[in-house]
Motif scaffolding. Sequence first.
Motif, PDB file in Angstrom:
ATOM      1  N   SER A   1       0.818  -1.211   0.000  1.00  0.00           N
ATOM      2  CA  SER A   1       0.000   0.000   0.000  1.00  0.00           C
ATOM      3  C   SER A   1       0.851   1.259   0.000  1.00  0.00           C
ATOM      4  O   SER A   1       0.375   2.320  -0.398  1.00  0.00           O
ATOM      5  CB  SER A   1      -0.962  -0.002   1.189  1.00  0.00           C
ATOM      6  N   ILE A   2       2.081   1.165   0.429  1.00  0.00           N
ATOM      7  CA  ILE A   2       2.990   2.326   0.352  1.00  0.00           C
ATOM      8  C   ILE A   2       3.674   2.374  -1.010  1.00  0.00           C
ATOM      9  O   ILE A   2       3.856   3.448  -1.598  1.00  0.00           O
ATOM     10  CB  ILE A   2       4.023   2.283   1.505  1.00  0.00           C
ATOM     11  N   LEU A   3       4.045   1.217  -1.559  1.00  0.00           N
ATOM     12  CA  LEU A   3       4.776   1.175  -2.826  1.00  0.00           C
ATOM     13  C   LEU A   3       3.931   1.583  -4.031  1.00  0.00           C
ATOM     14  O   LEU A   3       4.453   2.180  -4.977  1.00  0.00           O
ATOM     15  CB  LEU A   3       5.367  -0.217  -3.058  1.00  0.00           C
ATOM     16  N   ILE A   4       2.647   1.279  -4.034  1.00  0.00           N
ATOM     17  CA  ILE A   4       1.807   1.608  -5.186  1.00  0.00           C
ATOM     18  C   ILE A   4       1.756   3.126  -5.418  1.00  0.00           C
ATOM     19  O   ILE A   4       2.020   3.592  -6.531  1.00  0.00           O
ATOM     20  CB  ILE A   4       0.404   0.978  -5.046  1.00  0.00           C
ATOM     21  N   PRO A   5       1.436   3.946  -4.402  1.00  0.00           N
ATOM     22  CA  PRO A   5       1.457   5.396  -4.662  1.00  0.00           C
ATOM     23  C   PRO A   5       2.853   5.919  -4.981  1.00  0.00           C
ATOM     24  O   PRO A   5       3.015   6.819  -5.819  1.00  0.00           O
ATOM     25  CB  PRO A   5       0.934   6.015  -3.369  1.00  0.00           C
ATOM     26  N   LEU A   6       3.864   5.354  -4.323  1.00  0.00           N
ATOM     27  CA  LEU A   6       5.231   5.804  -4.617  1.00  0.00           C
ATOM     28  C   LEU A   6       5.623   5.480  -6.060  1.00  0.00           C
ATOM     29  O   LEU A   6       6.295   6.289  -6.718  1.00  0.00           O
ATOM     30  CB  LEU A   6       6.224   5.169  -3.640  1.00  0.00           C
ATOM     31  N   ALA A   7       5.209   4.321  -6.566  1.00  0.00           N
ATOM     32  CA  ALA A   7       5.505   3.966  -7.957  1.00  0.00           C
ATOM     33  C   ALA A   7       4.780   4.918  -8.907  1.00  0.00           C
ATOM     34  O   ALA A   7       5.345   5.368  -9.921  1.00  0.00           O
ATOM     35  CB  ALA A   7       5.102   2.524  -8.230  1.00  0.00           C
TER      36      ALA A   7
ATOM     37  N   LEU B   1       5.190   9.525 -12.698  1.00  0.00           N
ATOM     38  CA  LEU B   1       4.764  10.858 -13.111  1.00  0.00           C
ATOM     39  C   LEU B   1       5.880  11.891 -13.000  1.00  0.00           C
ATOM     40  O   LEU B   1       5.865  12.900 -13.692  1.00  0.00           O
ATOM     41  CB  LEU B   1       3.559  11.310 -12.287  1.00  0.00           C
ATOM     42  N   ALA B   2       6.836  11.643 -12.109  1.00  0.00           N
ATOM     43  CA  ALA B   2       7.887  12.629 -11.874  1.00  0.00           C
ATOM     44  C   ALA B   2       9.076  12.471 -12.811  1.00  0.00           C
ATOM     45  O   ALA B   2      10.005  13.274 -12.754  1.00  0.00           O
ATOM     46  CB  ALA B   2       8.362  12.530 -10.426  1.00  0.00           C
ATOM     47  N   GLN B   3       9.063  11.446 -13.649  1.00  0.00           N
ATOM     48  CA  GLN B   3      10.198  11.263 -14.557  1.00  0.00           C
ATOM     49  C   GLN B   3      10.265  12.399 -15.552  1.00  0.00           C
ATOM     50  O   GLN B   3       9.248  12.881 -16.044  1.00  0.00           O
ATOM     51  CB  GLN B   3      10.065   9.949 -15.317  1.00  0.00           C
ATOM     52  N   GLU B   4      11.465  12.808 -15.846  1.00  0.00           N
ATOM     53  CA  GLU B   4      11.651  13.889 -16.811  1.00  0.00           C
ATOM     54  C   GLU B   4      11.668  13.277 -18.207  1.00  0.00           C
ATOM     55  O   GLU B   4      12.357  12.302 -18.469  1.00  0.00           O
ATOM     56  CB  GLU B   4      12.966  14.605 -16.542  1.00  0.00           C
ATOM     57  N   SER B   5      10.903  13.880 -19.094  1.00  0.00           N
ATOM     58  CA  SER B   5      10.815  13.381 -20.463  1.00  0.00           C
ATOM     59  C   SER B   5      11.367  14.424 -21.417  1.00  0.00           C
ATOM     60  O   SER B   5      11.146  15.615 -21.233  1.00  0.00           O
ATOM     61  CB  SER B   5       9.365  13.087 -20.838  1.00  0.00           C
TER      62      SER B   5
END
Length: 151
Positions: A34-40, A45-49
């Motif tokens: 339950s902690i890893l799912i939101p962190l993933a 979303l935070a990756q720079e593209s």
Amino acid sequence: MRLKTRFDAKAGAADLWDYIREPRPYRWTFLTISILIPLAGIAMLAQESHFRPPDAPKVSFISTFAEGRSDEEIRQSNLENQKRKDAREAELAELRQQKVDAYKTLGRATGLDVDEMARQAAIENAREAAEAEARRRELYRAGSTVDDSGE
């Protein structure tokens, strides 16, 4: 009941801690998941593209005109095109007039006063043309008084 008494973060944290401390099977597995799912999700979303700019369009010009035409040839071509355009407009005007004549004949056959109807239509068309001209002049005046300094 006040909002402050209904929602107490301290009591909520204490309840969560009591729930986590209870001996349940797979409690640490579920807590980790339950902690890893939101962190993933946040990490994705935070990756720079970096997107590369699109390729420039490849333009190929198609011309039906011969290259190196003289001004006189261009002028003659324009005159021929204008003659064709005038002929098409004359044909359309003739078709419109035939249509009006057919409706007038039908109106006379059914007992309508088509001459009065034609007068009313002419008055209405003149009024609409005058309104359109007034709008055009108003827009022209409004456009010419605009300050071009960008303020």
